[in-house]
Design a protein around this motif. Structure first.
Motif, PDB file in Angstrom:
ATOM      1  N   THR A   1       0.826  -1.196   0.000  1.00 32.42           N
ATOM      2  CA  THR A   1       0.000   0.000   0.000  1.00 32.42           C
ATOM      3  C   THR A   1       0.864   1.251   0.000  1.00 32.42           C
ATOM      4  OG1 THR A   1      -1.653  -1.196   1.302  1.00 32.42           O
ATOM      5  CG2 THR A   1      -1.894   1.195   1.178  1.00 32.42           C
ATOM      6  N   GLY A   2       0.483   2.247  -0.812  1.00 35.96           N
ATOM      7  CA  GLY A   2       1.232   3.495  -0.886  1.00 35.96           C
ATOM      8  C   GLY A   2       1.128   4.312   0.391  1.00 35.96           C
ATOM      9  N   PHE A   3       1.734   5.508   0.391  1.00 34.92           N
ATOM     10  CA  PHE A   3       1.763   6.335   1.592  1.00 34.92           C
ATOM     11  C   PHE A   3       0.764   7.488   1.474  1.00 34.92           C
ATOM     12  CE2 PHE A   3       4.167   9.264  -0.972  1.00 34.92           C
ATOM     13  CZ  PHE A   3       3.921  10.495  -0.399  1.00 34.92           C
ATOM     14  N   GLY A   4       0.429   8.057   2.629  1.00 35.02           N
ATOM     15  CA  GLY A   4      -0.380   9.266   2.661  1.00 35.02           C
ATOM     16  C   GLY A   4      -1.841   9.022   3.023  1.00 35.02           C
ATOM     17  N   GLY A   5      -2.518  10.122   3.422  1.00 36.73           N
ATOM     18  CA  GLY A   5      -3.948  10.086   3.699  1.00 36.73           C
ATOM     19  C   GLY A   5      -4.336   9.413   4.996  1.00 36.73           C
ATOM     20  N   ARG A   6      -3.371   9.163   5.861  1.00 29.15           N
ATOM     21  CA  ARG A   6      -3.623   8.363   7.065  1.00 29.15           C
ATOM     22  C   ARG A   6      -3.441   9.203   8.320  1.00 29.15           C
ATOM     23  NH1 ARG A   6      -0.204   3.981   9.312  1.00 29.15           N
ATOM     24  NH2 ARG A   6      -1.515   2.326  10.142  1.00 29.15           N
ATOM     25  N   ASN A   7      -4.391   9.112   9.234  1.00 29.71           N
ATOM     26  CA  ASN A   7      -4.296   9.812  10.510  1.00 29.71           C
ATOM     27  C   ASN A   7      -3.282   9.081  11.391  1.00 29.71           C
ATOM     28  OD1 ASN A   7      -4.802  10.555  13.325  1.00 29.71           O
ATOM     29  ND2 ASN A   7      -6.658  11.565  12.567  1.00 29.71           N
ATOM     30  N   PRO A   8      -2.208   9.750  11.805  1.00 28.01           N
ATOM     31  CA  PRO A   8      -1.162   9.058  12.565  1.00 28.01           C
ATOM     32  C   PRO A   8      -1.618   8.632  13.957  1.00 28.01           C
ATOM     33  CG  PRO A   8      -0.737  11.409  12.497  1.00 28.01           C
ATOM     34  CD  PRO A   8      -1.887  11.161  11.571  1.00 28.01           C
ATOM     35  N   ASN A   9      -2.679   9.233  14.460  1.00 27.21           N
ATOM     36  CA  ASN A   9      -3.154   8.895  15.808  1.00 27.21           C
ATOM     37  C   ASN A   9      -4.084   7.689  15.812  1.00 27.21           C
ATOM     38  OD1 ASN A   9      -1.777  11.128  17.021  1.00 27.21           O
ATOM     39  ND2 ASN A   9      -3.402  12.479  16.276  1.00 27.21           N
ATOM     40  N   THR A  10      -4.960   7.616  14.809  1.00 26.88           N
ATOM     41  CA  THR A  10      -5.945   6.534  14.781  1.00 26.88           C
ATOM     42  C   THR A  10      -5.566   5.412  13.822  1.00 26.88           C
ATOM     43  OG1 THR A  10      -7.262   7.546  13.002  1.00 26.88           O
ATOM     44  CG2 THR A  10      -7.749   8.222  15.279  1.00 26.88           C
TER      45      THR A  10
ATOM     46  N   GLY B   1     -17.734  16.324   0.699  1.00 30.56           N
ATOM     47  CA  GLY B   1     -17.762  17.166   1.884  1.00 30.56           C
ATOM     48  C   GLY B   1     -17.000  16.599   3.057  1.00 30.56           C
ATOM     49  N   SER B   2     -16.146  15.596   2.817  1.00 31.19           N
ATOM     50  CA  SER B   2     -15.390  15.012   3.920  1.00 31.19           C
ATOM     51  C   SER B   2     -14.219  15.914   4.279  1.00 31.19           C
ATOM     52  CB  SER B   2     -14.870  13.625   3.537  1.00 31.19           C
ATOM     53  OG  SER B   2     -14.055  13.722   2.403  1.00 31.19           O
ATOM     54  N   HIS B   3     -13.845  15.912   5.537  1.00 37.46           N
ATOM     55  CA  HIS B   3     -12.722  16.711   5.988  1.00 37.46           C
ATOM     56  C   HIS B   3     -11.446  15.902   5.766  1.00 37.46           C
ATOM     57  CE1 HIS B   3     -15.354  19.722   7.731  1.00 37.46           C
ATOM     58  NE2 HIS B   3     -16.064  18.743   8.249  1.00 37.46           N
ATOM     59  N   GLN B   4     -10.541  16.451   4.977  1.00 37.94           N
ATOM     60  CA  GLN B   4      -9.341  15.737   4.600  1.00 37.94           C
ATOM     61  C   GLN B   4      -8.075  16.506   5.029  1.00 37.94           C
ATOM     62  OE1 GLN B   4      -9.354  14.498   0.523  1.00 37.94           O
ATOM     63  NE2 GLN B   4     -11.484  13.936   0.550  1.00 37.94           N
ATOM     64  N   SER B   5      -8.172  17.222   6.133  1.00 39.41           N
ATOM     65  CA  SER B   5      -7.055  18.064   6.523  1.00 39.41           C
ATOM     66  C   SER B   5      -5.977  17.306   7.282  1.00 39.41           C
ATOM     67  CB  SER B   5      -7.550  19.223   7.403  1.00 39.41           C
ATOM     68  OG  SER B   5      -8.198  18.710   8.558  1.00 39.41           O
ATOM     69  N   VAL B   6      -6.347  16.207   7.932  1.00 40.53           N
ATOM     70  CA  VAL B   6      -5.367  15.465   8.729  1.00 40.53           C
ATOM     71  C   VAL B   6      -4.796  14.351   7.867  1.00 40.53           C
ATOM     72  CG1 VAL B   6      -4.951  14.155  10.820  1.00 40.53           C
ATOM     73  CG2 VAL B   6      -6.644  15.978  10.822  1.00 40.53           C
ATOM     74  N   GLN B   7      -3.544  14.476   7.504  1.00 41.35           N
ATOM     75  CA  GLN B   7      -2.902  13.476   6.679  1.00 41.35           C
ATOM     76  C   GLN B   7      -1.545  13.134   7.237  1.00 41.35           C
ATOM     77  OE1 GLN B   7      -2.925  13.950   2.439  1.00 41.35           O
ATOM     78  NE2 GLN B   7      -4.545  15.472   2.515  1.00 41.35           N
ATOM     79  N   SER B   8      -1.147  11.900   6.978  1.00 41.68           N
ATOM     80  CA  SER B   8       0.207  11.482   7.347  1.00 41.68           C
ATOM     81  C   SER B   8       0.961  11.165   6.077  1.00 41.68           C
ATOM     82  CB  SER B   8       0.172  10.246   8.248  1.00 41.68           C
ATOM     83  OG  SER B   8       1.440   9.690   8.367  1.00 41.68           O
TER      84      SER B   8
END
Length: 302
Positions: free
Chosen positions: A62-71, A292-299
């Motif tokens: 799986t590629g990188f990005g788009g992932r919340n580092p906390n959850t 309309g999804s919030h996509q501001s939190v990314q890893s």
């Protein structure tokens, strides 16, 4: 630096990521992909991505990005950028990628914390998948003969407490056998004329076209090698189709990055299976359908 690193053959074990970094095997301490948009030199299989999979000599990564580092959950679509774009570039150029794997990924035992260098692999496929309703990139990598260990055999040896297997010496383990008669049948049906741009290439040996599988063969797509899953395409359209630039909708309209390009020419005797075209369109779409999804939190790290 692409390719092998002198003094570190496949099977070399490292105590941690820092040791692998210092040896030049995987030159990043945290990220799973070491590379740029111009090319990725290595990847690291580590805990956390449940979509990563090993089957004999194949790795689905799986590629990188788009992932919340906390959850650990995805909150945005991944993008073809940086190391992700580098893996696509490696696929286009046939350039080998070094693969480092955390031992726990191979054994399933969380306590196994060392890292094993598996050797050189080639990116044989890439496409879009879905995780937590967001788009993720999925890459298939295959072990190179003479330059790698077979991950499946390494996993079995580690679980059994055995010595690591020798370097892979055989041809491709998971190569899906293709029936040349099926490929020839679709090219004969269209007289070696592209079903998209209607080009018929001429060479000194006669006309030329290529048979393109709509739903790709092999892991993870498992498309069948049948006429209903084939198109007759010129090399340019074939490359764009496999590279997910071209898609075909349910009405037979061909789109290039979302813009209408042509009508797919289909002879009545060619019974195309629309489900395969739907599948190809799904793995070619780079954006999720969430609105309309919030996509501001990314890893940006794996």
């Amino acid at each position: 630096m692409y390719g092998e690193v002198p003094g570190n053959p496949p099977g070399t074990r490292f105590a941690n990521r820092r040791a692998a970094f210092d040896a030049g095997i995987h030159r990043t301490i945290q990220a799973g992909i070491a590379g740029t948009a111009d090319g990725t030199e290595s990847i690291c299989l580590s805990d956390g991505y449940t979509d990563d999979d090993i089957q004999e000599d194949l790795i689905t990564y799986t590629g990188f990005g788009g992932r919340n580092p906390n959850t650990g959950r995805h909150t945005a679509d991944q993008k073809i950028m940086r190391g992700n774009a580098g893996l696509v570039r490696d696929y286009e150029l046939g350039r080998p990628v070094r693969v480092l794997a955390k031992e726990s990924v191979l054994t399933g035992r969380k306590s196994d914390a060392s890292y094993i260098y598996l050797g050189l692999f080639l990116v044989t496929q890439w496409s879009w998948g879905e995780r937590d309703s967001f788009k993720v990139l999925r890459f298939q990598l295959q072990a190179e003969p003479f330059d790698s260990l077979i991950p499946g055999e390494v996993s079995q040896a580690l679980v059994r407490g055995e010595e690591l297997p020798p370097l892979r010496r055989t041809s491709l383990v998971n190569r899906r056998l293709r029936n040349p008669d099926v490929a020839d049948s679709v090219k004969r049906l269209y007289g070696n004329t592209c079903q998209i741009c209607r080009t018929q290439l001429k060479t000194a040996a006669g006309t030329y076209a290529e048979a393109a599988h709509i739903r790709p063969l092999g892991i993870p797509h498992e498309g069948p090698d049948i006429l209903e899953n084939l198109l007759c395409l010129c090399p340019n359209c074939h490359k764009e189709f496999d590279g997910h630039a071209l898609t075909v909708d349910e009405a037979g309209k061909v789109y290039e990055f979302g813009r209408y390009k042509a009508d797919l020419f289909v002879r009545p005797e060619h019974q195309l299976e629309m489900d395969y075209l739907d599948y190809h369109r799904e793995i070619s779409e780079s954006r999720s359908r969430l609105v309309g999804s919030h996509q501001s939190v990314q890893s940006q790290n794996k």
